[in-house]
Write a protein that holds these residues in place. Sequence first.
Motif, PDB file in Angstrom:
ATOM      1  N   GLU A  36      29.095  45.005  59.663  1.00 44.01           N
ATOM      2  CA  GLU A  36      29.040  45.768  60.915  1.00 44.01           C
ATOM      3  C   GLU A  36      28.955  47.281  60.664  1.00 44.01           C
ATOM      4  O   GLU A  36      28.234  47.987  61.350  1.00 44.01           O
ATOM      5  N   TYR A  37      29.731  47.764  59.668  1.00 40.89           N
ATOM      6  CA  TYR A  37      29.868  49.217  59.502  1.00 40.89           C
ATOM      7  C   TYR A  37      29.273  49.758  58.210  1.00 40.89           C
ATOM      8  O   TYR A  37      29.309  50.964  57.978  1.00 40.89           O
ATOM      9  N   GLU A  39      26.382  50.343  57.083  1.00 46.06           N
ATOM     10  CA  GLU A  39      25.338  51.379  57.165  1.00 46.06           C
ATOM     11  C   GLU A  39      25.844  52.641  57.825  1.00 46.06           C
ATOM     12  O   GLU A  39      25.548  53.745  57.394  1.00 46.06           O
ATOM     13  N   ALA A  40      26.629  52.488  58.880  1.00 39.32           N
ATOM     14  CA  ALA A  40      27.098  53.664  59.637  1.00 39.32           C
ATOM     15  C   ALA A  40      28.116  54.482  58.842  1.00 39.32           C
ATOM     16  O   ALA A  40      28.261  55.683  59.046  1.00 39.32           O
ATOM     17  N   LYS A  41      28.805  53.842  57.902  1.00 38.88           N
ATOM     18  CA  LYS A  41      29.816  54.520  57.056  1.00 38.88           C
ATOM     19  C   LYS A  41      30.804  55.361  57.878  1.00 38.88           C
ATOM     20  O   LYS A  41      30.904  56.585  57.692  1.00 38.88           O
ATOM     21  N   PRO A  42      31.561  54.719  58.758  1.00 40.60           N
ATOM     22  CA  PRO A  42      32.494  55.475  59.608  1.00 40.60           C
ATOM     23  C   PRO A  42      33.620  56.156  58.836  1.00 40.60           C
ATOM     24  O   PRO A  42      34.284  57.040  59.377  1.00 40.60           O
ATOM     25  N   LYS A  44      33.162  57.918  56.095  1.00 39.31           N
ATOM     26  CA  LYS A  44      32.612  58.995  55.257  1.00 39.31           C
ATOM     27  C   LYS A  44      33.486  60.241  55.414  1.00 39.31           C
ATOM     28  O   LYS A  44      33.805  60.647  56.531  1.00 39.31           O
ATOM     29  N   LEU A  68      32.547  51.340  53.388  1.00 36.59           N
ATOM     30  CA  LEU A  68      32.468  52.022  54.685  1.00 36.59           C
ATOM     31  C   LEU A  68      32.475  53.544  54.537  1.00 36.59           C
ATOM     32  O   LEU A  68      32.594  54.274  55.517  1.00 36.59           O
ATOM     33  N   GLY A  69      32.404  54.017  53.283  1.00 38.67           N
ATOM     34  CA  GLY A  69      32.198  55.451  53.068  1.00 38.67           C
ATOM     35  C   GLY A  69      33.387  56.214  52.536  1.00 38.67           C
ATOM     36  O   GLY A  69      33.286  57.414  52.273  1.00 38.67           O
ATOM     37  N   ILE A 400      39.802  53.257  60.330  1.00 37.38           N
ATOM     38  CA  ILE A 400      38.655  53.790  61.081  1.00 37.38           C
ATOM     39  C   ILE A 400      39.167  54.534  62.322  1.00 37.38           C
ATOM     40  O   ILE A 400      38.719  55.638  62.646  1.00 37.38           O
ATOM     41  N   THR A 404      38.418  58.404  62.816  1.00 37.78           N
ATOM     42  CA  THR A 404      37.426  58.815  63.810  1.00 37.78           C
ATOM     43  C   THR A 404      38.069  59.304  65.120  1.00 37.78           C
ATOM     44  O   THR A 404      37.469  60.075  65.847  1.00 37.78           O
TER      45      THR A 404
END
Length: 462
Positions: A36-37, A39-42, A44, A68-69, A400, A404
């Motif tokens: 789910e995450y 690619e988005a790398k929440p 990072k 996830l980054g 996350i 975030t």
Amino acid sequence: MAKDYIVKDISLAAYGRKELDIAETEMPGLMALRKEYGEAKPLKGARIVGSLHMTIQTAVLIETLVDLGADVRWASCNVFSTQDHAAAAIAEGGTPVFAIKGQSLEEHWDYLDKSFMFEDGPNLILDDGGDATLYILLGARAEAGEDIIPVPGSEEEEVIKAQIAKRMKASPGWFTRVRDQIKGVSEETTTGVHRLYDLHKKGLLPFPAINVNDSVTKSKFDNKYGCKESLVDGIRRATDTMMAGKVAVVMGYGDVGKGSAASLRGAGARVKVTEVDPICALQAAMDGFEVTTLEDVVESADIFITTTGNKDVIRIEHMRAMKDMAIVGNIGHFDNEIQVASLKNHKWTNIKDQVDMIEMPSGNRIILLSEGRLLNLGNATGHPSFVMSASFTNQVLAQIELWTKGDQYGNGVYVLPKHLDEKVARLHLDRIGVKLTELKPDQAEYIGVSPEGPFKPEHYRY
Ligand code: NAI
């Protein structure tokens, strides 16, 4: 580049990797979050200090956070719980890890210190039992010339103070700087959560904390079904004793106690329970266990397991009254449930790693598991991957959330919202072939929920 890890034997990495690959197939929640995450790398920009048993399952958690980054550095939260092949695989994968099964208490706090050493400092903590959080808060208090809050286990308090003094000398002002850049902590276990609520009550919690333990998909699964599998696993690997027919006493009938009593019963032991809370005592009785006091059974029982998260539950007078070769162990977070320190002047015979035979003045001997530290991780390998996937999916969601949206939380202790709890459960259904019934709209309306959930009000207890 100098090596940035401390593990027992880096050549165990290939073995660790094979077990990691298997664990991934049993951790559908974490793998779904990667999908789910990924690619988005929440995460990072997040620099996460992890202080949690360095097992194979934790390795899958670490690699998920990295996927996830996040930048991650890791220490174990217990001197006996590391699986050296898991630590080796993580180190070889490039994540700094400081953990060896059987490390000393001094090394434990030194390794924790090393896990904070990001070039730009850490900004999140992922904790199990609260040691990482406590280290920073105690250090910052010491820098401000304030008293250090008492820590469970006096022996350990001296070690912590020494480690704090060492860091203060090497890097003046470091604790305060780190404290001020931490955006939050997510806490894994009951005992760590108690510490957080206590800190908050005293006005000493300087950042938001997410109580992962009280996600339903954590405490009602890991603490219960996890211990149901891993308690007897630990006793068997330590002693190979015949369980069927033996009398086992489980002290405490909370989530861990419920799983532990079920574990022993499943192995054929005759299980008795002790409790202080009338509700849990009644639950144990109605689950079919005899509920009694430790004093009543101390001379006749064969196996004694503490699950209370409390201190001084098995005391020296109890151990002196036990029959010859009674087995004594703890599955709660800290080693102060059993008065191990009071056995120091007795004759100890080490049988093998994490198993000791101790002679009482009467000549009776007891078998003590993991020196009173949590035996399912000391004598065995902790809970199976599947249940840890549920716990750690909550952990990742908590990290996350803090990274975030941390700014939207005040300093306090929070649980994840129910829709995320339900999401964690949902992610684990397919793997075991569970088919869910769908609510019809009029049925949903009739019971006052949305067809997509949440399916229960906040006060529902499961
Ligand atoms: P809980 O609060 O649900 O249960 C503890 C129970 O012990 C309560 O019902 C309480 O009334 C009872 N108790 C307290 N003092 C007692 C005494 N003197 N005698 C008899 N009973 C007493 O807590 P939970 O979630 O069951 O956790 C217990 C401990 O296990 C904690 O330290 C937690 O951090 C740890 N834990 C360990 C795990 C492991 O894998 N080894 C997994 C999850 C939690």
